[in-house]
Design an enzyme around this catalytic site. Structure first.
Site, PDB file in Angstrom:
ATOM      1  N   SER A 141       0.804  -1.227   0.000  1.00 50.42           N
ATOM      2  CA  SER A 141       0.000   0.000   0.000  1.00 50.42           C
ATOM      3  C   SER A 141       0.840   1.283   0.000  1.00 50.42           C
ATOM      4  O   SER A 141       0.486   2.238  -0.704  1.00 50.42           O
ATOM      5  CB  SER A 141      -0.964   0.001   1.188  1.00 50.42           C
ATOM      6  OG  SER A 141      -1.923  -1.015   1.008  1.00 50.42           O
ATOM      7  N   LYS A 156      -9.983  -5.476  10.647  1.00 48.78           N
ATOM      8  CA  LYS A 156     -11.082  -4.846   9.900  1.00 48.78           C
ATOM      9  C   LYS A 156     -12.385  -4.802  10.710  1.00 48.78           C
ATOM     10  O   LYS A 156     -13.214  -3.919  10.500  1.00 48.78           O
ATOM     11  CB  LYS A 156     -11.308  -5.567   8.567  1.00 48.78           C
ATOM     12  CG  LYS A 156     -10.146  -5.359   7.592  1.00 48.78           C
ATOM     13  CD  LYS A 156     -10.407  -6.005   6.248  1.00 48.78           C
ATOM     14  CE  LYS A 156      -9.174  -5.891   5.356  1.00 48.78           C
ATOM     15  NZ  LYS A 156      -9.391  -6.447   4.013  1.00 48.78           N
ATOM     16  N   ASN A 176     -12.180  -1.326   5.836  1.00 47.48           N
ATOM     17  CA  ASN A 176     -10.761  -1.359   5.445  1.00 47.48           C
ATOM     18  C   ASN A 176     -10.199   0.044   5.233  1.00 47.48           C
ATOM     19  O   ASN A 176      -9.016   0.195   4.930  1.00 47.48           O
ATOM     20  CB  ASN A 176     -10.543  -2.212   4.189  1.00 47.48           C
ATOM     21  CG  ASN A 176     -10.888  -1.469   2.911  1.00 47.48           C
ATOM     22  OD1 ASN A 176     -11.660  -0.512   2.931  1.00 47.48           O
ATOM     23  ND2 ASN A 176     -10.321  -1.899   1.797  1.00 47.48           N
ATOM     24  N   ASP A 200     -12.898  -2.867  -0.600  1.00 47.16           N
ATOM     25  CA  ASP A 200     -12.417  -4.131  -1.190  1.00 47.16           C
ATOM     26  C   ASP A 200     -13.301  -4.610  -2.343  1.00 47.16           C
ATOM     27  O   ASP A 200     -12.821  -5.023  -3.398  1.00 47.16           O
ATOM     28  CB  ASP A 200     -12.350  -5.227  -0.125  1.00 47.16           C
ATOM     29  CG  ASP A 200     -11.164  -5.053   0.814  1.00 47.16           C
ATOM     30  OD1 ASP A 200     -10.155  -4.466   0.391  1.00 47.16           O
ATOM     31  OD2 ASP A 200     -11.261  -5.506   1.974  1.00 47.16           O
ATOM     32  N   GLY A 237     -15.224 -16.479   4.365  1.00 46.52           N
ATOM     33  CA  GLY A 237     -14.574 -15.777   5.463  1.00 46.52           C
ATOM     34  C   GLY A 237     -14.622 -14.272   5.243  1.00 46.52           C
ATOM     35  O   GLY A 237     -15.459 -13.757   4.486  1.00 46.52           O
ATOM     36  N   ALA A 265     -12.628 -12.219   3.655  1.00 52.37           N
ATOM     37  CA  ALA A 265     -12.355 -11.713   2.307  1.00 52.37           C
ATOM     38  C   ALA A 265     -13.612 -11.773   1.438  1.00 52.37           C
ATOM     39  O   ALA A 265     -13.944 -10.816   0.730  1.00 52.37           O
ATOM     40  CB  ALA A 265     -11.227 -12.523   1.668  1.00 52.37           C
ATOM     41  N   GLY A 282      -4.794 -11.153  -7.372  1.00 49.40           N
ATOM     42  CA  GLY A 282      -5.426 -10.080  -6.608  1.00 49.40           C
ATOM     43  C   GLY A 282      -4.705  -8.749  -6.639  1.00 49.40           C
ATOM     44  O   GLY A 282      -5.099  -7.817  -5.932  1.00 49.40           O
ATOM     45  N   GLN A 298      -8.747  -1.163  -4.897  1.00 47.87           N
ATOM     46  CA  GLN A 298      -9.312  -0.784  -3.588  1.00 47.87           C
ATOM     47  C   GLN A 298      -8.558   0.400  -3.011  1.00 47.87           C
ATOM     48  O   GLN A 298      -9.146   1.252  -2.332  1.00 47.87           O
ATOM     49  CB  GLN A 298      -9.386  -1.972  -2.608  1.00 47.87           C
ATOM     50  CG  GLN A 298      -8.070  -2.591  -2.159  1.00 47.87           C
ATOM     51  CD  GLN A 298      -7.322  -1.782  -1.103  1.00 47.87           C
ATOM     52  OE1 GLN A 298      -7.946  -1.069  -0.332  1.00 47.87           O
ATOM     53  NE2 GLN A 298      -6.007  -1.881  -1.098  1.00 47.87           N
TER      54      GLN A 298
HETATM   55  P1  ATR Z   1      -9.944 -14.118   5.378  1.00 42.84           P
HETATM   56  O1  ATR Z   1     -10.092 -12.882   6.200  1.00 42.84           O
HETATM   57  O2  ATR Z   1      -8.648 -14.192   4.627  1.00 42.84           O
HETATM   58  O3  ATR Z   1     -11.127 -14.379   4.516  1.00 42.84           O
HETATM   59  P2  ATR Z   1     -10.929 -16.125   7.147  1.00 42.84           P
HETATM   60  O4  ATR Z   1     -12.048 -15.240   7.561  1.00 42.84           O
HETATM   61  O5  ATR Z   1     -10.216 -16.948   8.170  1.00 42.84           O
HETATM   62  O6  ATR Z   1      -9.790 -15.313   6.437  1.00 42.84           O
HETATM   63  O7  ATR Z   1     -11.476 -17.079   5.979  1.00 42.84           O
HETATM   64  C1  ATR Z   1     -10.670 -18.037   5.361  1.00 42.84           C
HETATM   65  C2  ATR Z   1     -11.485 -18.747   4.288  1.00 42.84           C
HETATM   66  O8  ATR Z   1     -10.684 -19.707   3.614  1.00 42.84           O
HETATM   67  C3  ATR Z   1     -12.696 -19.498   4.830  1.00 42.84           C
HETATM   68  O9  ATR Z   1     -13.693 -19.494   3.846  1.00 42.84           O
HETATM   69  C4  ATR Z   1     -12.111 -20.898   5.025  1.00 42.84           C
HETATM   70  O10 ATR Z   1     -13.069 -21.925   5.085  1.00 42.84           O
HETATM   71  P3  ATR Z   1     -13.792 -22.258   6.501  1.00 42.84           P
HETATM   72  O11 ATR Z   1     -14.773 -21.146   6.728  1.00 42.84           O
HETATM   73  O12 ATR Z   1     -14.466 -23.572   6.295  1.00 42.84           O
HETATM   74  O13 ATR Z   1     -12.705 -22.281   7.525  1.00 42.84           O
HETATM   75  C5  ATR Z   1     -11.290 -21.005   3.771  1.00 42.84           C
HETATM   76  N1  ATR Z   1     -10.208 -21.996   3.851  1.00 42.84           N
HETATM   77  C6  ATR Z   1      -9.088 -21.951   4.615  1.00 42.84           C
HETATM   78  N2  ATR Z   1      -8.324 -23.034   4.395  1.00 42.84           N
HETATM   79  C7  ATR Z   1      -8.971 -23.809   3.471  1.00 42.84           C
HETATM   80  C8  ATR Z   1      -8.689 -25.038   2.806  1.00 42.84           C
HETATM   81  N3  ATR Z   1      -7.571 -25.725   3.084  1.00 42.84           N
HETATM   82  N4  ATR Z   1      -9.583 -25.496   1.917  1.00 42.84           N
HETATM   83  C9  ATR Z   1     -10.700 -24.817   1.635  1.00 42.84           C
HETATM   84  N5  ATR Z   1     -11.037 -23.638   2.218  1.00 42.84           N
HETATM   85  C10 ATR Z   1     -10.182 -23.122   3.109  1.00 42.84           C
END
Ligand code: ATR
Length: 302
Positions: free
Chosen positions: A32, A81, A102, A118, A145, A147, A266, A273
């Protein structure tokens, strides 16, 4: 609570260049500062943009110190965030929908404004940089999650025909869809949700977006079956990560899309963003495409 994201700040200008930062933990890797320095140089705006490493248990104190030093705004990255969302006295409707902030603008009148740029950044990268308008498209969003939550409202705003959200824990995908149901109905977007084993129950998607952190844990592809037909021939795949972390997903997606397909990491979303945040703070929209091209050149040279 919502506010016009483009109205000018009421803050009186302190002496010297205006100060901004990216606040997070970690922040050493953040691009950034160079992106905003490029925007400032391009638009003739006088500002400095720093990295603000905040203690994991001390985000609010770090931000208050930064504001006391005369700062005008900051970007906020993981894991703060949601803290930034709570700190904002006013929030834009897109921040409300995302449930996360953000970008903060430290207005003295009316309190701090919280925005989330974002989703607008992702949509700008898809629609402007990749020249793929979302209207009428079938979109797959993988992950539920932070993102994915941050971008879903803006994706719906692009009025695709449908968005399917799939996640390792299907209940989180269902909950994310539920929180956006009314917004989707308002925009005529069909929204569905499920587990990773059913990414395309109604046929292939035109646009596929990876919002998971699967690659960070070394898991490779987020979807369990690499042979399942998910992306249409000629389709577009986007990974919200950039560089090496995006490569496994985008390589696989390129095979699905075949000739005429396109992939984007990305980096474009990151620059777009930032451009939205710059507009919120300075009232000027930078030429983001030029800054993105330059950043890609510099990253490729390393
Ligand atoms: P971020 O802020 O980067 O989105 P997060 O809120 O922890 O981080 O979300 C991570 C995302 O990646 C979630 O959708 C997670 O799935 P779960 O909600 O079931 O945990 C997904 N994720 C992480 N590791 C994964 C993997 N090995 N295979 C598939 N999905 C994965």
């Amino acid at each position: 609570m919502s506010a016009d994201p483009t109205s000018a700040s009421a803050t009186a200008a302190p002496p010297g260049p205006d100060r901004y930062a990216v606040a997070g933990n970690p922040v050493a890797h953040s691009r950034s500062p160079e992106i905003h320095a490029a925007f400032a140089a391009q638009t003739g705006q006088s500002l400095v943009y720093e990295r603000l490493l905040c203690p994991l248990d001390g985000f609010e104190a770090a931000i208050r110190d930064f504001v006391a030093s005369g700062a005008r705004g900051c970007n906020v990255t993981v894991p703060f965030k949601f803290d930034a969302f709570r700190l904002a006295a006013r929030r834009t409707s897109r921040a409300e929908l995302a449930g996360a902030v953000n970008t903060l603008r430290f207005d003295t009148e009316g309190g701090w404004l919280g925005d989330n740029t974002d989703g607008a950044g992702l949509v700008a990268d898809i629609e402007r940089n990749a020249a793929r308008p979302l209207r009428g498209q079938r979109v797959l969003l993988i992950g539920a999650g932070g993102a994915s939550a941050g971008v879903l409202g803006s994706l719906i705003g692009g009025r695709p025909a449908e968005i399917r959200i799939v996640n390792r824990s299907a209940d989180k995908a269902v909950a994310l869809a539920a929180s956006h149901r009314a917004w989707a109905d308002d925009h005529g977007v069909r929204l569905s949700a499920g587990g990773l084993d059913a990414p395309a129950p109604d046929g292939r998607h035109d646009v596929m977006i990876n919002g998971t952190s699967a690659s960070l844990s070394g898991a490779g592809l987020p979807l369990p079956d690499p042979d399942a037909p998910v992306l249409a021939v000629g389709g577009l795949a986007v990974d919200m990560m950039y560089g090496a972390a995006a490569a496994p997903f985008l390589d696989w997606a390129a095979g699905q899309a075949g000739a005429g397909g396109a992939t984007r990491d990305g980096l474009g979303m990151l620059v777009e963003q930032a451009a939205e945040a710059f507009l919120l703070w300075r009232g000027v929209r930078p030429d983001s495409a030029a800054v993105l091209a330059d950043l890609r050149r510099r990253l490729a040279a390393h």
